[in-house]
Write a protein that holds these residues in place. Structure first.
Motif, PDB file in Angstrom:
ATOM      1  N   GLU A  14       0.748  -1.373  -0.066  1.00 47.99           N
ATOM      2  CA  GLU A  14       0.183   0.044  -0.001  1.00 47.99           C
ATOM      3  C   GLU A  14       0.938   1.202   0.145  1.00 47.99           C
ATOM      4  O   GLU A  14       0.567   2.154  -0.766  1.00 47.99           O
ATOM      5  CB  GLU A  14      -0.758   0.047   1.315  1.00 47.99           C
ATOM      6  CG  GLU A  14      -1.979  -0.981   1.264  1.00 47.99           C
ATOM      7  CD  GLU A  14      -3.052  -0.983   0.267  1.00 47.99           C
ATOM      8  OE1 GLU A  14      -3.659   0.181   0.362  1.00 47.99           O
ATOM      9  OE2 GLU A  14      -3.058  -1.776  -0.776  1.00 47.99           O
ATOM     10  N   TRP A  35       1.065   4.049  -3.045  1.00 49.88           N
ATOM     11  CA  TRP A  35       0.865   5.516  -2.686  1.00 49.88           C
ATOM     12  C   TRP A  35       2.072   6.358  -3.262  1.00 49.88           C
ATOM     13  O   TRP A  35       2.213   7.569  -3.556  1.00 49.88           O
ATOM     14  CB  TRP A  35       0.695   5.821  -1.292  1.00 49.88           C
ATOM     15  CG  TRP A  35       0.695   7.020  -0.714  1.00 49.88           C
ATOM     16  CD1 TRP A  35      -0.241   8.035  -0.887  1.00 49.88           C
ATOM     17  CD2 TRP A  35       1.984   8.008  -0.106  1.00 49.88           C
ATOM     18  NE1 TRP A  35       0.309   9.323  -0.253  1.00 49.88           N
ATOM     19  CE2 TRP A  35       1.480   9.126   0.139  1.00 49.88           C
ATOM     20  CE3 TRP A  35       3.373   7.387   0.018  1.00 49.88           C
ATOM     21  CZ2 TRP A  35       2.281  10.184   0.538  1.00 49.88           C
ATOM     22  CZ3 TRP A  35       4.036   8.665   0.430  1.00 49.88           C
ATOM     23  CH2 TRP A  35       3.512   9.742   0.661  1.00 49.88           C
ATOM     24  N   SER A  48      -9.570  -2.545   4.578  1.00 47.55           N
ATOM     25  CA  SER A  48      -8.752  -1.095   5.028  1.00 47.55           C
ATOM     26  C   SER A  48      -7.177  -1.334   5.401  1.00 47.55           C
ATOM     27  O   SER A  48      -6.820  -2.277   5.873  1.00 47.55           O
ATOM     28  CB  SER A  48      -9.617  -0.353   5.771  1.00 47.55           C
ATOM     29  OG  SER A  48      -9.253   1.222   5.684  1.00 47.55           O
ATOM     30  N   ASN A  82     -13.524   1.697   7.897  1.00 49.96           N
ATOM     31  CA  ASN A  82     -14.473   2.563   6.781  1.00 49.96           C
ATOM     32  C   ASN A  82     -15.903   2.767   7.632  1.00 49.96           C
ATOM     33  O   ASN A  82     -16.106   2.113   8.661  1.00 49.96           O
ATOM     34  CB  ASN A  82     -14.514   1.889   5.490  1.00 49.96           C
ATOM     35  CG  ASN A  82     -14.854   0.260   5.739  1.00 49.96           C
ATOM     36  OD1 ASN A  82     -15.810   0.095   6.519  1.00 49.96           O
ATOM     37  ND2 ASN A  82     -14.668  -0.353   4.712  1.00 49.96           N
ATOM     38  N   ARG A 120     -13.518  -2.708   0.408  1.00 52.30           N
ATOM     39  CA  ARG A 120     -12.835  -1.417   0.627  1.00 52.30           C
ATOM     40  C   ARG A 120     -14.006  -0.664  -0.217  1.00 52.30           C
ATOM     41  O   ARG A 120     -14.509  -0.523  -1.062  1.00 52.30           O
ATOM     42  CB  ARG A 120     -11.644  -1.717  -0.287  1.00 52.30           C
ATOM     43  CG  ARG A 120     -10.600  -0.777  -0.487  1.00 52.30           C
ATOM     44  CD  ARG A 120      -9.367  -1.166  -1.020  1.00 52.30           C
ATOM     45  NE  ARG A 120      -8.381  -0.312  -0.841  1.00 52.30           N
ATOM     46  CZ  ARG A 120      -7.103  -0.713  -1.031  1.00 52.30           C
ATOM     47  NH1 ARG A 120      -6.830  -2.024  -1.151  1.00 52.30           N
ATOM     48  NH2 ARG A 120      -5.930   0.221  -0.858  1.00 52.30           N
ATOM     49  N   GLU A 121     -13.510   0.480   0.376  1.00 52.80           N
ATOM     50  CA  GLU A 121     -14.393   1.954  -0.037  1.00 52.80           C
ATOM     51  C   GLU A 121     -13.538   2.406  -1.077  1.00 52.80           C
ATOM     52  O   GLU A 121     -12.167   2.688  -1.184  1.00 52.80           O
ATOM     53  CB  GLU A 121     -14.697   2.795   1.154  1.00 52.80           C
ATOM     54  CG  GLU A 121     -15.649   2.322   2.104  1.00 52.80           C
ATOM     55  CD  GLU A 121     -16.095   3.354   3.295  1.00 52.80           C
ATOM     56  OE1 GLU A 121     -15.158   4.324   3.230  1.00 52.80           O
ATOM     57  OE2 GLU A 121     -17.026   3.087   3.843  1.00 52.80           O
ATOM     58  N   PRO A 122     -14.262   3.219  -2.167  1.00 58.52           N
ATOM     59  CA  PRO A 122     -13.457   3.715  -3.260  1.00 58.52           C
ATOM     60  C   PRO A 122     -12.689   5.040  -2.773  1.00 58.52           C
ATOM     61  O   PRO A 122     -13.066   5.793  -1.715  1.00 58.52           O
ATOM     62  CB  PRO A 122     -14.479   4.049  -4.104  1.00 58.52           C
ATOM     63  CG  PRO A 122     -15.672   4.212  -3.495  1.00 58.52           C
ATOM     64  CD  PRO A 122     -15.584   2.930  -2.446  1.00 58.52           C
ATOM     65  N   SER A 123     -11.550   5.338  -3.317  1.00 57.42           N
ATOM     66  CA  SER A 123     -10.850   6.415  -2.803  1.00 57.42           C
ATOM     67  C   SER A 123     -11.765   7.719  -3.291  1.00 57.42           C
ATOM     68  O   SER A 123     -12.137   7.630  -4.429  1.00 57.42           O
ATOM     69  CB  SER A 123      -9.356   6.542  -3.421  1.00 57.42           C
ATOM     70  OG  SER A 123      -8.883   5.339  -3.050  1.00 57.42           O
TER      71      SER A 123
END
Length: 505
Positions: A267, A271, A464, A475, A500-503
């Motif tokens: 991750e 990034w 997450s 989240n 997972r939530e979208p960015s």
């Protein structure tokens, strides 16, 4: 032996501790007669420290120095409280169990407690505490040399060539200091002792049961409390969960970092290579890992002076420790990227701020005592050397540290009792919440706690990244599930998964 009232002059240190903490972060046993008799009424007074909610008040609970000798010497445990905001809806207390070991939740009713949903704050008194040994409770210190307070000494990084000779010498030196300066209380700081203190707190508050939100090491404390006092628990949230393996306990938590880093580093790599990132370190995610390993290897042999830091040099292990610290939360990723960029250019950023030395001494002493008193550690250098060699081969990012010898390898006191074994015996009142990617308490360890609790628990796994899930690095799906449980007692019917939530952006 300490006097019957085993107290220290702690009142004047309370303000300094609270200010610094704002920067820092067996089988089921019957209730003892001492835990069920009516305790003296608590005397609530203003809490020392800055930035606290004016509603927060503090009190002192007297507990046995040695719970096996309940009529013997006593120590103080300081607690804090903000009352439920809707007395008509009040259910009881929500005990905020800190991580660590070496953490405190004394300021948490004013801090993270105020981020709880209104329905939770209406329902519970929010209660924090400074665990035994932690100021402003009766406190301990090992009186270590400043150099031994460096994180790279407290986490046992081996030498650049993988040798553990120096770390074994450090372990002996630090353990000797703790034995010499720590006093009798050092022998009575353990997870089981803390759990029994919690039941004293419950009784002092006049509550039949405790609800709790335990984070990180606090999940193990909460699980042990639920094992020792199963009918004293109400609704318990365990957040970012430790492996309860009774054979290893803290040794297992240290070893878990090698898996945790492997879970989270991709991750960071994604990034740190993203176009438009002002702290971009590489053109692609695949380049970040080899870049980090090359930089750490170079610093092993060509360290950069770092005035004001401890140690005052940026070497490979200091970089590796910075990496481990930065993977606790995506919000910390920029700090690692900036350090890598600076080191790549032969420079260093400003030295990181550190809490007062007295706070570091206190945190270190309590952390050491807990880890070393909970379970016996191997004492042979050869045993650690073999494990470090395997770890370095399989997990090069952590370079053998998670299996190395910390000061427990030379601890002079054998554990008073075997670690508490977590079982599925008892009421079903636990909700576990766990991120998929967590550097400190990886999912694999959380799954072992879930398995140990069996039908007593339900686990919500959140896709997450980061340590501390609820209201921090999780989240909305996970947060809503935990809030609903605290407010209503409703849990998912079975283990659940939050995608997972979208960015955003």
């Amino acid at each position: 032996m300490q006097s019957r009232k085993a107290k220290q002059p702690i009142r004047t240190a309370r303000a300094a501790w609270l200010a610094a903490s704002a920067v820092l972060l067996s089988l089921t046993a019957p209730l003892t007669a001492a835990a069920t008799t009516s305790p003296p009424a608590l005397r609530w007074s203003e809490c020392a420290g800055q930035g606290l909610d004016p509603r927060q008040r503090c009190a002192t609970v007297e507990v046995p120095l040695d719970h096996a000798d309940p009529s013997g010497p006593t120590i103080d445990v300081v607690i804090s409280r903000i009352p439920a905001e809707n007395p008509a809806e009040r259910r009881g207390v929500l005990l905020l169990i800190p991580g660590g070991p070496g953490g405190t939740s004394l300021a948490d009713p004013s801090g993270k407690g105020q981020r709880l949903p209104q329905g939770v704050r209406d329902t519970y008194d929010l209660v924090g505490f400074a665990p035994r040994g932690m100021a402003p409770s009766t406190s301990v210190s090992c009186g270590l040399d400043r150099a031994d307070l460096a994180t790279t000494r407290l986490r046992p990084w081996p030498a650049a060539d993988g040798s553990v000779t120096e770390t074994m010498a450090t372990a002996r030196r630090m353990a000797d200091a703790c034995a010499r300066n720590g006093g009798e209380l050092m022998r009575h700081i353990s997870t089981a002792d803390e759990a029994r203190d919690l039941d004293r707190i419950r009784a002092a508050l006049g509550e039949r049961r405790l609800s709790a939100w335990g984070v990180s090491y606090g999940t193990y404390v909460g699980a042990v409390y639920g094992q020792l006092f199963p009918h004293r628990v109400d609704r318990v949230v365990l957040d970012s969960n430790d492996d309860p393996d009774p054979r290893r306990v803290g040794r297992g938590w240290l070893a878990a970092h090698e898996r945790g880093v492997e879970d989270v580093f991709p991750e960071f790599a994604a990034w740190a290579s993203a176009p438009g990132n002002p702290n971009r370190v590489a053109e692609s995610a695949d380049e970040v890992r080899p870049l980090f390993l090359r930089l750490a290897a170079r610093l092993d042999h060509e360290p950069i002076p770092w005035p004001g830091a401890n140690p005052e040099v940026l070497d490979g292990n200091v970089l590796r420790q910075a990496m481990l610290d930065s993977l606790y939360s995506p919000s910390r990723f920029p700090a690692l990227a900036k350090l890598m960029l600076a080191a790549g250019n032969g420079t260093v950023p400003p030295a990181p701020a550190a809490p007062p030395e007295s706070v570091l001494q206190n945190v270190t002493a309590v952390g050491a005592a807990t880890l070393c008193n909970d379970v016996a550690w191997p004492t042979s250098a050869d045993a650690y050397q073999r494990e470090v060699a395997v770890s370095r081969e399989e997990y090069p990012l952590t370079a053998g540290m998670p299996r190395n010898a910390m000061l427990c390898a030379a601890w002079p006191h054998p554990p008073k009792q075997a670690p508490v074994r977590i079982t599925d015996e008892g009421p079903s009142r636990f909700l576990l919440v766990q991120n998929v990617r967590d550097v400190a308490t990886p999912l694999s360890g959380a799954q072992r706690l879930r398995a140990a609790l069996g039908g007593r628990a339900v686990m919500v796994t959140v896709d997450s990244t980061g340590h501390d899930v609820y209201l921090t690095n999780g989240n909305a799906c996970g947060d809503d599930t935990v809030s609903r449980f605290l407010e209503t007692g409703i849990r998912p019917a079975e283990d659940a998964f939050c995608p997972r939530e979208p960015s955003v952006g």
